[in-house]
Design an enzyme around this catalytic site. Structure first.
Site, PDB file in Angstrom:
ATOM      1  CB  CYS A 190      43.993  42.776  39.044  1.00  0.00           C
ATOM      2  SG  CYS A 190      45.165  41.667  38.290  1.00  0.00           S
TER       3      CYS A 190
ATOM      4  CG  ASP B 284      35.574  38.872  43.835  1.00  0.00           C
ATOM      5  OD1 ASP B 284      36.040  37.863  44.390  1.00  0.00           O
ATOM      6  OD2 ASP B 284      36.254  39.613  43.096  1.00  0.00           O
TER       7      ASP B 284
ATOM      8  CD  GLN C 262      42.341  38.248  48.080  1.00  0.00           C
ATOM      9  OE1 GLN C 262      42.884  37.806  49.090  1.00  0.00           O
ATOM     10  NE2 GLN C 262      42.889  38.110  46.885  1.00  0.00           N
TER      11      GLN C 262
ATOM     12  CG  HIS D 120      40.601  41.265  40.751  1.00  0.00           C
ATOM     13  ND1 HIS D 120      40.543  40.676  39.511  1.00  0.00           N
ATOM     14  CD2 HIS D 120      41.796  40.908  41.277  1.00  0.00           C
ATOM     15  CE1 HIS D 120      41.661  40.003  39.296  1.00  0.00           C
ATOM     16  NE2 HIS D 120      42.442  40.122  40.347  1.00  0.00           N
TER      17      HIS D 120
ATOM     18  CE  LYS E 193      42.736  35.091  44.376  1.00  0.00           C
ATOM     19  NZ  LYS E 193      44.031  35.716  44.062  1.00  0.00           N
TER      20      LYS E 193
END
Ligand code: PLP
Length: 412
Positions: free
Chosen positions: A370, A206, A209, A129, A232
């Site tokens: 993104c 990261d 998600q 991203h 999220k």
């Protein structure tokens, strides 16, 4: 607080916890498939926000009065909840930020500017991203380091051999997405972390998600940093987390300066507060923290078993049903995939498909998500992305399939 049933949870009960799921959009029942962008919020979380402002609202860490102490206790309980949720060793490792983006920027600023210098290398992947690309580009430019990129294959899987070849004693940091937001690829993070540690590099995951879809255990992973966002994972926006190993955080430079992050200020010299407050200048997002705790409690009560089973079922069903549509191509076919289906419909622009779906009350994301460098690698401008979560249903996928077929007819 809305009641969360404890024993066998049904999809109907789960859906009833989310007020927005019963609304209509454009005269149709809402089908919300933009969960990778942000999830919806259960009543339990909404009530936590309202209760805080109605009954507690006060600033934290500095008042002797009742409300301030209550606010402080609840806000710090939220830190405990995050520690439990990701199995960190200590609350000193849990830093509150405003989201994944800020968490990554914090590491780039406070770790990067102290420990990465001229001639050093940082490794990221083609799947990243923008928020896990641009902070490193800025850092590299500033300190004279080099950014190295792990390539991906046509399926959207990273090339692990190429990764190993990029690693050397020059590598100071590997910053990698756990689950790709645009394709759903689940990266082999255990191997990535192990290999990085062999050359003495630190690893930032990261987890934006990954956190909403599966249990993440930072001690088992042995990652050095983990960044994720509350919004999220059924929590509010404006709230994020940076996990970091305590010994590394101790050595890092402060991020922002001001109240809360100091121990003592004189005009001659200022000393900094202990972890985790060292990285939390100014009044924090108190309601955000308390509501994040509610989101964690909610996810824990729904349980990973329900979440993972439901999402796997949705991914399998959607992949199968969408593949039957003439001219539809799924982009991102990794062996190990989360509940995201990115697709292209013939030569039709993803935006046009998205607009037709929206008219039917179906929310999908269109564009580059993104991830412009990834789209460039795949030779496309963007995709339509349907991202599912545990409150979605098979019937909603049927509605999506019908909607895509309709878009195909209308645009042909
Ligand atoms: N990383 C990934 C993989 C994401 O999917 C996102 C958001 O979509 C981010 C980082 C940025 O998260 P935020 O906008 O919450 O800071």
């Amino acid at each position: 607080m809305s009641e969360i049933s404890t024993s066998p949870i049904t999809i109907e009960q789960v859906r009833a916890d989310f007020p927005i799921l019963s609304r209509e959009v454009n005269g149709r029942s809402l089908v919300y498939f933009d969960n990778a962008a942000t999830s919806q919020k259960p009543r339990y979380v909404l009530n936590a926000i309202e209760d805080y402002y109605k009954k507690i609202n006060a600033n934290v860490h500095r008042g002797v009065h009742h409300l301030s102490q209550r606010a402080t206790d609840e806000y710090e309980e939220a830190r405990e909840a995050v520690k439990r949720f990701i199995n960190a060793k200590s609350i000193k490792e849990i830093n509150f930020t405003k989201g994944t983006t800020e968490s990554i920027n914090l590491v780039a600023h406070s770790f990067g500017r102290k420990f990465i210098g001229k001639g050093d290398e940082i490794i990221i992947s083609t799947l990243e991203h923008h928020s896990n690309i641009v902070p490193w580009q800025i850092l590299c430019e500033e300190v004279g380091a080099t950014l190295k990129i792990i390539p991906v294959n046509e399926k959207g899987e990273i090339d692990i051999d190429a990764y190993e070849n990029l690693l050397s004693e020059k590598t100071k940091l590997v910053s990698i997405v756990y689950i790709s937001n645009s394709l759903g690829t689940i990266n082999p993070v255990n191997a990535i972390i192990e290999k990085a540690h062999e050359v003495g590099a630190k690893v930032l995951l990261d987890g934006a998600q990954a956190i909403p879809h599966q249990a993440v255990n930072v001690q088992a992973l042995d990652c050095d940093f983990l960044a994720f966002s509350s919004h999220k994972m059924c929590g509010p926006t404006g709230m994020g987390i940076l996990y970091g190993k305590e010994n590394i955080l101790e050595e890092m430079l402060p991020y922002q300066a001001g109240g809360e992050m100091i121990k003592e200020v004189t005009f001659e010299k200022t000393t900094y507060n202990a972890l985790p407050f060292k990285f939390e200048a100014g009044t924090p997002n108190i309601a955000g923290g308390i509501a994040l705790m509610a989101a964690i409690e909610y996810l824990e009560k729904v349980g990973w078993e329900f979440i993972e089973n439901q999402e796997q079922m949705l991914l399998d069903y959607a992949t199968q049903q969408l593949s039957n549509i003439e001219g539809l191509r799924i982009v991102g076919t990794a062996e190990n995939k989360a509940s995201v289906v990115s697709f292209l419909l013939g030569d039709h622009h993803p935006y046009d498909v998205g607009v037709i779906l929206d008219q039917l009350g179906i929310a999908v994301r269109t564009g580059h998500h993104c991830c412009q460098p990834l789209m460039k690698r795949l030779g496309i401008e963007g995709t339509c992305r349907a991202s599912f979560t545990f409150y979605n249903t098979k019937e909603e996928i049927d509605a999506l399939v019908k909607g895509v077929e309709r878009a195909n007819r209308m645009l042909s």
